[in-house]
Design an enzyme around this catalytic site. Structure first.
Site, PDB file in Angstrom:
ATOM      1  N   ASP A   1       0.945  -1.130  -0.029  1.00  0.00           N
ATOM      2  CA  ASP A   1      -0.018   0.206  -0.055  1.00  0.00           C
ATOM      3  C   ASP A   1       0.734   1.092  -0.133  1.00  0.00           C
ATOM      4  O   ASP A   1       2.001   1.170   0.561  1.00  0.00           O
ATOM      5  CB  ASP A   1      -0.850   0.006   1.216  1.00  0.00           C
ATOM      6  CG  ASP A   1      -2.165   0.920   1.086  1.00  0.00           C
ATOM      7  OD1 ASP A   1      -2.350   1.722  -0.162  1.00  0.00           O
ATOM      8  OD2 ASP A   1      -2.745   1.296   2.206  1.00  0.00           O
TER       9      ASP A   1
ATOM     10  N   ASN B   1     -10.186  -2.719  -6.293  1.00  0.00           N
ATOM     11  CA  ASN B   1      -9.529  -1.785  -7.023  1.00  0.00           C
ATOM     12  C   ASN B   1     -10.350  -1.789  -8.252  1.00  0.00           C
ATOM     13  O   ASN B   1     -10.311  -0.619  -9.083  1.00  0.00           O
ATOM     14  CB  ASN B   1      -8.056  -2.261  -7.018  1.00  0.00           C
ATOM     15  CG  ASN B   1      -7.257  -2.162  -5.940  1.00  0.00           C
ATOM     16  OD1 ASN B   1      -6.161  -2.743  -5.685  1.00  0.00           O
ATOM     17  ND2 ASN B   1      -7.564  -1.294  -4.840  1.00  0.00           N
TER      18      ASN B   1
HETATM   19  C1  FPP Z   1      -1.762   0.580  -3.257  1.00  0.00           C
HETATM   20  O1  FPP Z   1      -1.256   1.784  -3.531  1.00  0.00           O
HETATM   21  C2  FPP Z   1      -1.148  -0.632  -4.441  1.00  0.00           C
HETATM   22  C3  FPP Z   1      -1.759  -1.205  -5.391  1.00  0.00           C
HETATM   23  C4  FPP Z   1      -3.155  -0.552  -5.744  1.00  0.00           C
HETATM   24  C5  FPP Z   1      -1.657  -2.479  -5.879  1.00  0.00           C
HETATM   25  C6  FPP Z   1      -0.245  -2.795  -5.855  1.00  0.00           C
HETATM   26  C7  FPP Z   1       0.486  -2.648  -7.203  1.00  0.00           C
HETATM   27  C8  FPP Z   1       1.595  -2.515  -7.278  1.00  0.00           C
HETATM   28  C9  FPP Z   1       2.799  -2.647  -6.559  1.00  0.00           C
HETATM   29  C10 FPP Z   1       2.057  -1.990  -8.726  1.00  0.00           C
HETATM   30  C11 FPP Z   1       2.275  -3.160  -9.797  1.00  0.00           C
HETATM   31  C12 FPP Z   1       2.218  -4.371  -9.203  1.00  0.00           C
HETATM   32  C13 FPP Z   1       2.701  -5.408 -10.183  1.00  0.00           C
HETATM   33  C14 FPP Z   1       3.047  -7.019  -9.792  1.00  0.00           C
HETATM   34  C15 FPP Z   1       3.330  -5.344 -11.535  1.00  0.00           C
HETATM   35  P1  FPP Z   1      -2.401   2.860  -3.378  1.00  0.00           P
HETATM   36  O2  FPP Z   1      -2.712   3.513  -4.870  1.00  0.00           O
HETATM   37  O3  FPP Z   1      -3.584   2.382  -2.847  1.00  0.00           O
HETATM   38  O4  FPP Z   1      -1.739   3.983  -2.513  1.00  0.00           O
HETATM   39  P2  FPP Z   1      -2.484   5.094  -1.943  1.00  0.00           P
HETATM   40  O5  FPP Z   1      -3.179   4.346  -0.757  1.00  0.00           O
HETATM   41  O6  FPP Z   1      -1.084   5.948  -1.166  1.00  0.00           O
HETATM   42  O7  FPP Z   1      -3.270   5.875  -2.876  1.00  0.00           O
END
Ligand code: FPP
Length: 277
Positions: free
Chosen positions: A37, A85
């Site tokens: 996250d 998501n």
């Molecule tokens: C949370 O960040 C993360 C995700 C939405 C999923 C994880 C995705 C990745 C690590 C990138 C791609 C992965 C692969 C395997 C290629 P967020 O957007 O919720 O962060 P925030 O809470 O700070 O907005």
């Protein structure tokens, strides 16, 4: 608990080596799950677009996986894209994450093979765009013979929908075999989960400080130790995985039983205490 993968400790960075040296080999976790996250916040704090945060997050995925493979961690399961998501994020961001996943697989399969990492997936994969599914199957096949860490990406995954899928499949089996519902055991439910072939996670890491499970591996984390760090996922590295394992090794796992220091339970004394109170 033990590590069954082959150790490649000599490939750790000096910083990782010094943390690794403090770990107890006999208390290594077998399965680590991570809620990645903070990509958006990482980008926001640098006045960058969220997409850049996801790109940096993909780099962390590779680096952390490689450290896991060097310390012989058998199972690493990463929450890469939740069902929520998929439903709730703007289409442009979902499309970007899908493209990023394809690019990630294309560019990293060789490194997975170099690190003896086997790739698998859990989630409602069949609902992802066909071209993404094709790339996923290709990467899974290309790494299938590897015997080190199994990297499982949870994609279009939700813990509750996994339980719905498990119960549907269990109900179908029971109908076929004409079995009565009161024969259902925990083992039967486990057999129908996406994770039936894995041990439950010993350690769940969540980055970015939120104290939530966010619908991740709900059945499987019943007795998992939880480690939350304020560090944002794009800043998370192998050394931080090792630090989390160090913290995990200090925990006393009881699985609903008594701790090692609790001493004998004398029923008479316990009863006397209850009466006295
Ligand atoms: C949370 O960040 C993360 C995700 C939405 C999923 C994880 C995705 C990745 C690590 C990138 C791609 C992965 C692969 C395997 C290629 P967020 O957007 O919720 O962060 P925030 O809470 O700070 O907005």
């Amino acid at each position: 608990m033990y590590s069954s993968g082959k150790l490649r400790i000599d490939e750790l960075t000096p910083e990782e080596s010094s943390v690794y040296a403090t770990l107890k080999p006999e208390r290594m976790p077998e399965h680590v799950a991570i809620i990645m996250d903070g990509n958006g916040r990482w980008a926001g704090s640098r006045s960058m677009k969220r997409f850049i945060g996801h790109q940096q997050g993909a780099k962390s995925v590779q680096l952390v996986t490689e450290t896991a493979s060097r310390i012989g961690l058998p199972w690493l399961t990463l929450y890469a894209f939740s069902l929520e998501n998929n439903l709730r994020r703007p289409r442009a961001e979902v499309n970007f994450l899908m493209r990023l996943l394809r690019t990630y697989l294309e560019t990293n399969v060789q490194r997975m093979n170099d690190n003896n990492v086997r790739m698998q997936y859990i989630g409602r994969i069949h609902e992802l765009p066909p071209e993404v599914q094709d790339k996923m199957h290709w990467a899974e096949q290309a790494t299938a013979a590897n015997t080190g860490t199994t990297l499982t990406l949870a994609l279009n995954y939700g813990g509750r929908s996994e339980l719905v899928d498990a119960f549907r499949s269990l109900a179908a089996e029971m109908k076929l075999k004409n079995l009565s519902p009161d024969r259902i055991s925990e083992e039967d439910i486990h057999r129908h989960l996406y994770t039936a072939h894995m041990p439950d996670p010993d350690l769940l890491i969540r980055t970015s400080g939120e104290m939530r499970l966010s619908n991740y591996l709900l059945w499987q984390v019943a007795y998992t130790e939880i480690f939350v760090t304020d560090r944002l996922w794009p800043d998370f590295r192998g050394v931080n995985l090792l630090e989390a394992i160090g913290e995990f090794q200090c925990r006393e796992r009881r699985f609903g039983g008594l701790g090692q220091d609790s001493g004998e339970v004398d029923e008479e004394t316990e009863r006397a205490k209850i009466v006295a109170n």
